[in-house]
Design an enzyme around this catalytic site. Structure first.
Site, PDB file in Angstrom:
ATOM      1  N   GLY A   1       0.694  -1.193  -0.014  1.00 22.94           N
ATOM      2  CA  GLY A   1      -0.045   0.144   0.046  1.00 22.94           C
ATOM      3  C   GLY A   1       0.696   1.092   0.039  1.00 22.94           C
ATOM      4  O   GLY A   1       2.046   1.023   0.386  1.00 22.94           O
TER       5      GLY A   1
ATOM      6  N   GLU B   1      -0.533  -1.151  -6.914  1.00 26.58           N
ATOM      7  CA  GLU B   1      -1.246  -0.156  -7.708  1.00 26.58           C
ATOM      8  C   GLU B   1      -0.182   1.001  -7.789  1.00 26.58           C
ATOM      9  O   GLU B   1      -0.272   2.107  -8.540  1.00 26.58           O
ATOM     10  CB  GLU B   1      -2.289   0.095  -7.115  1.00 26.58           C
ATOM     11  CG  GLU B   1      -2.443   0.577  -5.519  1.00 26.58           C
ATOM     12  CD  GLU B   1      -3.694   0.918  -4.782  1.00 26.58           C
ATOM     13  OE1 GLU B   1      -4.700   0.339  -5.076  1.00 26.58           O
ATOM     14  OE2 GLU B   1      -3.690   2.062  -4.165  1.00 26.58           O
TER      15      GLU B   1
ATOM     16  N   ASN C   1      -8.512   9.250   4.665  1.00 28.82           N
ATOM     17  CA  ASN C   1      -8.512   9.196   3.294  1.00 28.82           C
ATOM     18  C   ASN C   1      -9.514   8.486   2.541  1.00 28.82           C
ATOM     19  O   ASN C   1      -9.877   8.945   1.226  1.00 28.82           O
ATOM     20  CB  ASN C   1      -7.086   8.723   2.824  1.00 28.82           C
ATOM     21  CG  ASN C   1      -5.811   9.541   3.467  1.00 28.82           C
ATOM     22  OD1 ASN C   1      -6.182  10.719   3.701  1.00 28.82           O
ATOM     23  ND2 ASN C   1      -4.700   8.959   3.451  1.00 28.82           N
TER      24      ASN C   1
ATOM     25  N   GLY D   1      -7.075   1.142  -2.640  1.00 24.64           N
ATOM     26  CA  GLY D   1      -7.166  -0.071  -3.317  1.00 24.64           C
ATOM     27  C   GLY D   1      -6.728  -1.067  -2.174  1.00 24.64           C
ATOM     28  O   GLY D   1      -6.807  -2.393  -2.440  1.00 24.64           O
TER      29      GLY D   1
END
Lengths: 486, 486
Positions: free
Chosen positions: A260, A287, A377, A381
């Site tokens: 992450g 991601e 936030n 993902g």
């Protein structure tokens, strides 16, 4: 590296300035913007929207986080009424918690589908940053995000060509947008670094209403230096991973990792440079490309990296741009509906490592709302990877920065990742492998291995008191609430 | 219909009786059993395990729910120490809530992977019901579940051939087990009724340690007759679906539906026979074939049905067995890792309809643990569909059966399905479409449209009081706890 497109503007284009492009956007429009990981988002048109005098109540949909031109300036101008699916600025956060912005927090993998087929919003216009544009195509810049879906979904398209973003970025892009259901074919990616599309996003030329030029750089991420706890956490994760690689037949030849975004993710990537992978290939299928991944690539510790954004620091972006010919051999950017696709994460057998605000003793994680209420936030993902990874790791410090509050709690009052999805919890204190454990066994491991030693007696006391009343997942709800104010 | 296999026992087989087969299983063995939807599970060997005098502490892993020979008799014999991933009997439930059985509640889609690659358990033996067996193959009976993965994972295999299960069941099976990650290929299914495998599960002949014969029927499901509320709920769902079909471009040609197992699911299927689908093809892509689907097939209201089990009532099973030649044209059973595959649910754009114990005003659903603690059955496949469906519908009565308790609550103290996944809530009162809504907007819709009118003022009062303190998801945790005892 072949650069197929060597001009920024190709063909007969409706070139204009940002002010005129902004004026064409209705006051209550639904605007789909490019951008993910705080880069690759449009800058000039949002600033123009913020600068003019008009009252606006826009719905702004992005792929992931965008920079300050949208989530600070446009927010402060009071122009955003709705915002999906993620943000990462104090100003947007404050407006969401004041409920002056109506926010809906979605898994980023499916935001394209949500817009095209899910009735999340009815788009009026897509505003997209590009390194180059033609009459029926554009080449994205530092992120792809949901831009292919957004460009397909919106009836009108404004393209911002950003001269600070190298044209050479085309070499890292692999644009593939899955077809509409129910005839959607399997995504034909069988290796994380395979290319199944091209650098261009195509569109119906009728849609292109404005092309704007800008030279404003991304408002890139900044990360704090790793703390001692970050390093200890990374070492704990490294030890867990080394052990897992030895035991798990899925990782005999290679291991696909995802981290992450954030300072912890960055620190974890740093640790991996040191790790002994024997002859296994290490692959990143995630991601975000963060600075730590560039270190791994430079050290030869990583075969390749697939993601949807170059979420680099300013220095990392400079490093990447300077070495782009070299990095483009090993780095691929994809649309988020490919980078975060449930089927691909499953097929590659990813080890997903994501952080959270807090985790409860039974293995539920809250990664979005403090005390169940105050948004930080968004899920981003993390749900895509926690849910579909072969091994889902929640990595977090055992306490908040000053050490006074435990991130291991009796109950999280918001759950983003359920007990059904999380496999392993790692803190700087240790590792709790939850696989195959009942809730009470999980609680024992999380308390004994992951909680800060100063909090263990209180967590034990909670578990003992709750267990007295029976049940599969023992809880004493009053005590769980009282815990918050201790 | 071609029946390729017309004998129950083919080749040189280690035939024995259930007692001897049971005696070969170590007292603390991890036993993987066939079965899903309360059918297709082994019966004789579990009964023999329960009947002998030996002290046992077995770990029992199934695909989904199994019948009373395992989850009643073997539980009451005190032979089960651990149980994954789902159960649906009062006896197993009681033992799980007493914590005499250590239970881990998993999404059923990935239990095969959890066993083979996820370190959920280290299997000793698979015990599997079949309609026929050869030296290196077997044909499953009324469910497939995770049997292909279990047979692959276990070092030893005991097969129960059940003469009450028709050999003709081979015509509905399509066995395809995805490869091991990271070389797992996309599942090549492009139509819900396509066949990509065959009727047989293959195995290494060295594994086959015992073949047992039985004639004991499944302990099938029984459903209550639809109540007025069930019918009202079904009508509300029907109205929502008709509207969605008109508006959503993904459903122009066809609509793939999934319904969770249970009386509500059955009632919903009944409603669909009445619905106007225009020229759209209606397809079922789910995990259970329930009696209601047979009605739809008979009425010509359904083109085909793909699932992992024939979770029929006794009468439904008789009806299916009698008409099996006809039904086999339109019904396919698949392994759960195909029927519930995230990638396929996404690609087909499924409308998933699942129930829950309760849902909170912000759209979080609890489908497993009452008051956060007391397990009912487990998450089953509801998470697979809620998470990956194009439209995720939570369908539940607004109150518990006697009307005194609201199933719409301020906060669920266990979350199986997060706000990020649920799109629509339906009760007998109405429909709340949550897509694109902020949490407070969701609360308003759920309270106004879905809650029982008698509870609406109290829920409004909660929302108002909580909203006073700000935050993206307004909560007053003390009030949320106090709600439980009102």
């Amino acid at each position: 590296m072949t650069v197929a497109v060597d001009e920024r503007f190709v063909g007969d284009l409706p070139r204009t300035d940002a002010e005129r492009a902004a004026a064409s956007i209705p006051a209550d429009a639904t605007v789909l913007v490019s951008g993910f990981g705080s880069v690759g988002y449009p800058k000039a048109v949002p600033l123009a929207l913020a600068a003019d005098e008009r009252e606006r109540a826009l719905t702004v949909v992005s792929g992931g986080s965008v920079g300050e031109e949208i989530d600070v300036t446009l927010v402060e101008a009071g122009a955003i009424a709705r915002r999906y699916p993620f943000q990462a600025t104090p100003q947007a956060r404050a407006a969401i918690n004041d409920r002056t912005i109506a926010f809906s927090d979605r898994n980023v993998s499916t935001v394209g589908d949500d817009v095209q087929y899910g009735r999340l919003a009815t788009p009026d216009v897509a505003v997209v940053e590009a390194v180059a544009v033609g009459e029926d195509w554009l080449i994205p810049s530092t992120s792809i995000g949901q831009t292919p879906a957004f460009v397909e979904a919106a009836p009108a398209l404004i393209v911002e060509v950003n001269r600070t973003q190298p044209l050479a970025l085309q070499a890292v892009h692999d644009v593939y947008r899955p077809e509409a259901p129910p005839a959607r074919q399997p995504i034909p990616l069988t290796e994380p670094d395979e290319r199944i599309g091209d650098a261009k996003i195509r569109f119906d030329p009728e849609k292109l209403t404005a092309v704007v030029e800008t030279s404003r750089p991304d408002s890139t991420y900044s990360f704090r230096e790793p703390t001692d706890d970050d390093r200890a956490l990374a070492a704990q994760f490294g030890a867990f991973l080394a052990d897992e690689l030895r035991r798990n037949p899925a990782f005999e030849q290679s291991v696909p990792l995802q981290f992450g975004v954030g300072s912890i993710g960055n620190a974890l990537m740093g640790e991996l440079v040191e790790l002994e992978f024997d002859d296994r290939e290490v692959i990143y299928f995630g991601e975000v490309i963060q600075d730590g991944l560039l270190d791994m690539l430079d050290a030869g510790a990583l075969r390749c990296a697939s993601a949807t954004t170059l979420a680099l620091t300013e220095e990392g972006q400079r490093r990447f741009f300077d070495g782009i010919d070299r990095y483009a051999d090993d780095v691929v950017l994809r649309p988020t509906d490919v980078s975060n696709d449930a089927g691909l994460i499953n097929r590659f057998g990813v080890v997903g490592v994501n952080s959270a605000i807090e985790v409860d003793i039974y293995g539920h994680a809250n990664s979005t709302n403090v005390r169940g209420s105050r948004m930080i936030n968004g899920i981003g993902g993390s749900g895509d990877f926690n849910r579909n990874a072969l091994v889902s790791v929640c990595a977090l410090p055992s306490t908040l920065d000053d050490g006074s509050l435990s991130r291991i709690v009796p109950m999280t009052f918001h759950v983003d990742h359920t007990e059904h999805d999380l496999d392993v919890v790692v803190t700087e204190q240790g590792v709790a492998d939850l696989r195959g454990c009942s809730p009470v066994e999980r609680a024992e491991r999380i308390i004994d291995e992951c909680a800060h030693p100063s909090v263990r007696p209180r967590l034990r006391e909670y578990l003992d008191a709750a267990s007295a009343s029976g049940g599969h997942i023992p809880h004493d709800l009053q005590r769980a609430v009282d815990w918050l104010d201790q």
